[in-house]
Each structure stands twice: as structure tokens, then as C-alpha cells.
Scaffold this motif. Structure first.
Motif, PDB file in Angstrom:
ATOM      1  N   SER A   1      24.412  61.786  -0.346  1.00  0.00           N
ATOM      2  CA  SER A   1      25.253  62.397   0.703  1.00  0.00           C
ATOM      3  C   SER A   1      26.724  62.054   0.531  1.00  0.00           C
ATOM      4  CB  SER A   1      24.791  61.915   2.069  1.00  0.00           C
ATOM      5  OG  SER A   1      25.171  60.554   2.239  1.00  0.00           O
ATOM      6  N   GLY A   2      27.043  61.088  -0.322  1.00  0.00           N
ATOM      7  CA  GLY A   2      28.440  60.673  -0.478  1.00  0.00           C
ATOM      8  C   GLY A   2      28.860  59.621   0.524  1.00  0.00           C
ATOM      9  N   GLY A   3      27.886  59.097   1.259  1.00  0.00           N
ATOM     10  CA  GLY A   3      28.224  58.005   2.182  1.00  0.00           C
ATOM     11  C   GLY A   3      28.274  58.434   3.629  1.00  0.00           C
ATOM     12  N   LEU A   4      27.550  59.505   3.971  1.00  0.00           N
ATOM     13  CA  LEU A   4      27.580  60.062   5.333  1.00  0.00           C
ATOM     14  C   LEU A   4      27.297  59.014   6.415  1.00  0.00           C
ATOM     15  CD1 LEU A   4      27.726  62.491   7.253  1.00  0.00           C
ATOM     16  CD2 LEU A   4      25.305  62.906   6.811  1.00  0.00           C
ATOM     17  N   CYS A   5      26.281  58.191   6.252  1.00  0.00           N
ATOM     18  CA  CYS A   5      25.891  57.237   7.307  1.00  0.00           C
ATOM     19  C   CYS A   5      26.179  55.794   6.906  1.00  0.00           C
ATOM     20  CB  CYS A   5      24.419  57.421   7.661  1.00  0.00           C
ATOM     21  SG  CYS A   5      24.124  58.908   8.632  1.00  0.00           S
ATOM     22  N   ILE A   6      27.244  55.592   6.133  1.00  0.00           N
ATOM     23  CA  ILE A   6      27.636  54.240   5.723  1.00  0.00           C
ATOM     24  C   ILE A   6      28.772  53.752   6.627  1.00  0.00           C
ATOM     25  CG2 ILE A   6      28.536  52.838   3.798  1.00  0.00           C
ATOM     26  CD1 ILE A   6      25.684  53.955   3.310  1.00  0.00           C
ATOM     27  N   SER A   7      28.706  52.471   7.025  1.00  0.00           N
ATOM     28  CA  SER A   7      29.767  51.839   7.829  1.00  0.00           C
ATOM     29  C   SER A   7      29.915  52.438   9.222  1.00  0.00           C
ATOM     30  CB  SER A   7      31.131  51.887   7.130  1.00  0.00           C
ATOM     31  OG  SER A   7      31.129  51.109   5.965  1.00  0.00           O
ATOM     32  N   ASN A   8      28.817  52.835   9.820  1.00  0.00           N
ATOM     33  CA  ASN A   8      28.858  53.230  11.219  1.00  0.00           C
ATOM     34  C   ASN A   8      28.904  51.957  12.069  1.00  0.00           C
ATOM     35  OD1 ASN A   8      28.802  54.890  13.513  1.00  0.00           O
ATOM     36  ND2 ASN A   8      27.181  56.182  12.676  1.00  0.00           N
ATOM     37  N   GLU A   9      29.197  52.101  13.367  1.00  0.00           N
ATOM     38  CA  GLU A   9      29.242  50.953  14.272  1.00  0.00           C
ATOM     39  C   GLU A   9      28.685  51.378  15.625  1.00  0.00           C
ATOM     40  OE1 GLU A   9      33.248  49.204  14.438  1.00  0.00           O
ATOM     41  OE2 GLU A   9      33.600  49.982  12.417  1.00  0.00           O
ATOM     42  N   LEU A  10      28.186  50.419  16.380  1.00  0.00           N
ATOM     43  CA  LEU A  10      27.750  50.735  17.740  1.00  0.00           C
ATOM     44  C   LEU A  10      28.982  50.952  18.620  1.00  0.00           C
ATOM     45  CD1 LEU A  10      24.765  48.308  18.484  1.00  0.00           C
ATOM     46  CD2 LEU A  10      24.682  50.790  18.222  1.00  0.00           C
ATOM     47  N   ALA A  11      28.954  52.002  19.433  1.00  0.00           N
ATOM     48  CA  ALA A  11      30.030  52.248  20.405  1.00  0.00           C
ATOM     49  C   ALA A  11      29.570  51.803  21.794  1.00  0.00           C
ATOM     50  CB  ALA A  11      30.386  53.733  20.414  1.00  0.00           C
ATOM     51  N   GLU A  12      28.288  51.943  22.053  1.00  0.00           N
ATOM     52  CA  GLU A  12      27.704  51.527  23.327  1.00  0.00           C
ATOM     53  C   GLU A  12      26.944  50.213  23.126  1.00  0.00           C
ATOM     54  OE1 GLU A  12      28.268  53.580  25.860  1.00  0.00           O
ATOM     55  OE2 GLU A  12      29.095  55.219  24.640  1.00  0.00           O
ATOM     56  N   GLU A  13      26.448  49.646  24.236  1.00  0.00           N
ATOM     57  CA  GLU A  13      25.648  48.414  24.137  1.00  0.00           C
ATOM     58  C   GLU A  13      24.359  48.661  23.364  1.00  0.00           C
ATOM     59  OE1 GLU A  13      26.088  45.187  24.741  1.00  0.00           O
ATOM     60  OE2 GLU A  13      28.166  45.800  25.117  1.00  0.00           O
ATOM     61  N   VAL A  14      23.827  49.865  23.538  1.00  0.00           N
ATOM     62  CA  VAL A  14      22.557  50.232  22.899  1.00  0.00           C
ATOM     63  C   VAL A  14      22.748  51.492  22.048  1.00  0.00           C
ATOM     64  CG1 VAL A  14      20.150  50.902  23.309  1.00  0.00           C
ATOM     65  CG2 VAL A  14      21.254  49.239  24.824  1.00  0.00           C
ATOM     66  N   GLY A  15      22.267  51.440  20.836  1.00  0.00           N
ATOM     67  CA  GLY A  15      22.285  52.624  19.973  1.00  0.00           C
ATOM     68  C   GLY A  15      20.871  53.128  19.812  1.00  0.00           C
ATOM     69  N   GLU A  16      20.737  54.450  19.824  1.00  0.00           N
ATOM     70  CA  GLU A  16      19.405  55.072  19.770  1.00  0.00           C
ATOM     71  C   GLU A  16      19.291  55.836  18.459  1.00  0.00           C
ATOM     72  OE1 GLU A  16      18.765  57.150  23.442  1.00  0.00           O
ATOM     73  OE2 GLU A  16      16.985  58.140  22.614  1.00  0.00           O
ATOM     74  N   ILE A  17      18.220  55.568  17.751  1.00  0.00           N
ATOM     75  CA  ILE A  17      18.033  56.164  16.427  1.00  0.00           C
ATOM     76  C   ILE A  17      16.693  56.895  16.403  1.00  0.00           C
ATOM     77  CG2 ILE A  17      17.759  55.660  13.954  1.00  0.00           C
ATOM     78  CD1 ILE A  17      19.259  52.837  15.518  1.00  0.00           C
ATOM     79  N   SER A  18      16.691  58.114  15.924  1.00  0.00           N
ATOM     80  CA  SER A  18      15.418  58.806  15.742  1.00  0.00           C
ATOM     81  C   SER A  18      15.479  59.690  14.503  1.00  0.00           C
ATOM     82  CB  SER A  18      15.061  59.621  16.984  1.00  0.00           C
ATOM     83  OG  SER A  18      16.044  60.593  17.203  1.00  0.00           O
ATOM     84  N   TYR A  19      14.315  59.938  13.932  1.00  0.00           N
ATOM     85  CA  TYR A  19      14.244  60.840  12.786  1.00  0.00           C
ATOM     86  C   TYR A  19      12.865  61.474  12.777  1.00  0.00           C
ATOM     87  CZ  TYR A  19      11.809  56.958  10.460  1.00  0.00           C
ATOM     88  OH  TYR A  19      10.924  55.956  10.148  1.00  0.00           O
ATOM     89  N   GLU A  20      12.749  62.561  12.030  1.00  0.00           N
ATOM     90  CA  GLU A  20      11.504  63.343  12.079  1.00  0.00           C
ATOM     91  C   GLU A  20      10.561  63.032  10.917  1.00  0.00           C
ATOM     92  OE1 GLU A  20      12.953  67.365  12.270  1.00  0.00           O
ATOM     93  OE2 GLU A  20      14.048  66.846  14.092  1.00  0.00           O
ATOM     94  N   ASP A  21      11.148  62.845   9.730  1.00  0.00           N
ATOM     95  CA  ASP A  21      10.278  62.658   8.567  1.00  0.00           C
ATOM     96  C   ASP A  21      11.023  61.930   7.454  1.00  0.00           C
ATOM     97  OD1 ASP A  21       7.817  62.924   7.363  1.00  0.00           O
ATOM     98  OD2 ASP A  21       8.333  64.816   6.374  1.00  0.00           O
ATOM     99  N   GLY A  22      10.274  61.272   6.571  1.00  0.00           N
ATOM    100  CA  GLY A  22      10.866  60.507   5.472  1.00  0.00           C
ATOM    101  C   GLY A  22      10.779  59.015   5.765  1.00  0.00           C
ATOM    102  N   ILE A  23      11.379  58.199   4.908  1.00  0.00           N
ATOM    103  CA  ILE A  23      11.406  56.753   5.119  1.00  0.00           C
ATOM    104  C   ILE A  23      12.861  56.340   5.278  1.00  0.00           C
ATOM    105  CG2 ILE A  23      10.714  54.491   4.248  1.00  0.00           C
ATOM    106  CD1 ILE A  23       8.665  55.875   2.452  1.00  0.00           C
TER     107      ILE A  23
END
Lengths: 217, 217
Positions: B187-209
Motif C-alpha cells: 500500500s505504500g504505508g497507508l496504515c503506518i504511524s497512526n495514533e489514537l485520537a480518542e481514549e479508545v480506538g476501535e478496529i474491525s476487519y472482514e477477512d484476512g490476517i
């Protein structure tokens, strides 16, 4: 054109300086903090790029003053890493062989992202390697190739798939030869720590993206 | 059962000692050279395993003399790495949560192999992490989970797929939120170096590892 990208990960100055001297690159791209090493080593990059949020102050100014080297400045709020920006530029410039220094050590999100992004070079038929003092990680573009004791990077030669598997991997001339085998990513270490037994080792595979890791203790 | 495998890669003694103390594992498996750290730190492993070709002499004898800790010795000519032998034992013993120390640094063939082999833990529904001072790499077994600022390992939170892609990745509560997106490995680094903005971060995905990498500079 043989290009080296110097990124902002771990750089072992002695190793990197002698590696650059020996390999004689046509193009050296400095990605962000990678410029700090080039400044220390007195090596002039061909181009400089990054958001420069991780480069110590003052270093970029030295190159701005000289005004001879193109500097590409990007917004730190971006979807691409500094490494990816440098990779894109390397492709634009017509790179046919690519080595990445400063891509290991420290933050493993950067390393894993860079490692996976070498897939794009592979898709373009450009052989790409990540190199540090102890490792050379290569995505060979040919499905049948050889390595020699004289030119190998370290004692150990390991193979993993970039994705789920590599089909029909065959190793000849190795301490542990391999008859055609599908190498899956959770093999438990099937092709880790192999060594050359003959002067020349022959490697072939049928499908998938193969990763060769030459390493030394 | 919460298990920690101590392998023969880089161990930062101070970090590893305090990490083990804080995390309170039910089972500590020493894989080959990993035993050297435990001996230095005065921590007793539950079991010891390996071919012991990389362990400094004398260390294993200390444990043989005591005779209380099971020692599993393997032939150095084998298709499995010491880490994989320890992983298999962790599964046999009924591990439900797994942390790997000494899996980073140095030889990247070992790191990449271990990282990919965590897939087997994931397939068994066991959450596995590779941890060092600067990184915690986790293969979350749930397709919908949260992380909190209070418990996160470092400032940065990055995501890469283990294989070719993760489908429908969604990030909520992050500095760079993500609407359902297929995250590809180059992807060229799409999801690299993200940070939490809120106290809780919510992550979900449909398929893959999915691989989550929490890191700090």
C-alpha cells in the motif's frame, strides 16, 4: 540504473560507508533522516526527499544553501511513508536495480511495511534488496537463478514466501537440498539457516513471490 | 494459560526482566540461547528446549544439575527452528495467550520466519505477540476489538496484512480514521504511524490476517 535509498532506520556508519563505496550506485536518494548519515559520511545524495519531521535541525539547511541537489518536501500528514515516497521516485527515475539501507532496526512497522512494499519493485521487474550489516533480503525477479560462495552476503541462506506460499521451490548445491516443495509461510522454519554446500547454489520456483535472506551471526 | 517464549535473538535485559515481572506468565519456555538471559536474570523457566548449538557452554549444565526443569534436546540438523520447537510445545501445553521475547534484532531470517509462523497460533485462536523494547507486534484473533491509550504499548499504531491483504479494515478513534478499506501489502504505508485520537480506538476487519504493530521511537 542502480539506485540506493538511504532511509531513516538504523545505519551502521562504517558498514554503510564501505558498502556504498564498493557498490558504486548511479543514484543515491536520501529519505528524510537518512540524510543525517550522508552528511556525517560526506556523501552527496542525488536527490533528497521527505517530510523532514525526523531529521535533526540544521542538516537540511546545508543542502538548501548549496542549492545543487533537488529537495522534494512533503506534508507530514500523508498516507505514504518517507520510504515509499523515495521508492516512487526511484521508479520514476528509471531504476533497474534497487538497494535499501536504513530500513531495519528500531521500529518494526517501518521494516515490515518496506519489506512488503518491495513487492511493487518485484512487479516492475526491478530486483530489490534491504541491506544491513548482518542481512541482505532480496526479492529475486527471476524464477531460476544461482548464488555463489564468492559473492554471497553471509554464511546462511534462508527462504520465506512474501505472501502465503511459493510453489515448487527447488534448491540444488545446498547443505539441505530441496526437491520441489511448496514453501508455506508457517512452515516452522523449513528453509531457515540453510548454507551453500557447493561453490554454486541453484534456486528455482514455479509460482509466488520468493524472498531470499542471506545473513551472518 | 499465558505463555512466554524466550528465544535467542536480541534481549534487552532491563526491559525483558521488568516485562516478565509485570506480565506474570504461567509458563516460561526457554528456547536455546534464550536461556542465557534467564540465567543472567535469575528467572527459572518452566521448560528448556533447543539444539543448544548457540548457547554458551556451561549454562545448560547448571539446569541439568538442578534436575528439576524438563530439558528437551533436539538434533541441530532439523527442519524446524528452535523458536518453532518452542511454539509447538506451547501449543501442546495448552497455551491460550502467547508472547515471544528475543525474536527480534540480528538475523532477519529468524524474525520473518517467526512473524509468519504466528499464523499457526492465529489459526488456533491463540493471540500471539512479538515484543521488544520498542515494538509489540500482535496478530489479533478477533475481527472487532479495541485498544486504549491507557494500555497501548507505544505512541504509534500501525497495521499491515500478514499476507496479500486484509479486507474491509475500519479504524475509529484514530488520528487518521479509516472507512472500510482493503489494506494491501504494498500500500505504500497507508496504515503506518497512526495514533489514537480518542481514549479508545476501535478496529474491525472482514477477512484476512491483520497484524497490529504498536511502537515507539
Amino acid at each position: 540504473m542502480k539506485t540506493c535509498i538511504i532511509a531513516g532506520g538504523m545505519i551502521e556508519d562504517d558498514f554503510a560507508s564501505s558498502f556504498l563505496k564498493k557498490e558504486q550506485f548511479d543514484c543515491i536518494l536520501a529519505a528524510d533522516k537518512g540524510l543525517a548519515f550522508l552528511a556525517r559520511a560526506g556523501i552527496l545524495p542525488t536527490e533528497i526527499m521527505g517530510d523532514f519531521d525526523s531529521l535533526p535541525e540544521g542538516i537540511l539547511d546545508l543542502y538548501k544553501e548549496k542549492g545543487q541537489i533537488p529537495i522534494h518536501t512533503f506534508n507530514p500528514v500523508k498516507d505514504n511513508t518517507d520510504m515509499d515516497i523515495a521508492l516512487q521516485r526511484a521508479y520514476e527515475l528509471g531504476t533497474t536495480e534497487l538497494v535499501l539501507l536504513g530500513a531495519t532496526g528500531g521500529r518494526l512497522d517501518h521494516f515490515l511495511s518496506t519489506w512488503q512494499n518491495m513487492k511493487t519493485a518485484w512487479q516492475k521487474g526491478i530486483q530489490a534488496s534491504i541491506v544491513d550489516r548482518r542481512n541482505r533480503i532480496t526479492l529475486p525477479v527471476k524464477k531460476h537463478f544461482t548464488i555463489t560462495k564468492a559473492e554471497q552476503f553471509g554464511k546462511y541462506v534462508s527462504f520465506v514466501p512474501l505472501e502465503d506460499q511459493v510453489k515448487g521451490l527447488t534448491l540444488v548445491g545446498f547443505k539441505y537440498p530441496l526437491a520441489p516443495t511448496d514453501l508455506v509461510n508457517n512452515s516452522g522454519g523449513l528453509c531457515i539457516s540453510n548454507e551453500l554446500a557447493e561453490e554454486v547454489g541453484e534456486i528455482s520456483y514455479e509460482d509466488g513471490i520468493l524472498v531470499m535472506i542471506e545473513s551472518r551471526d
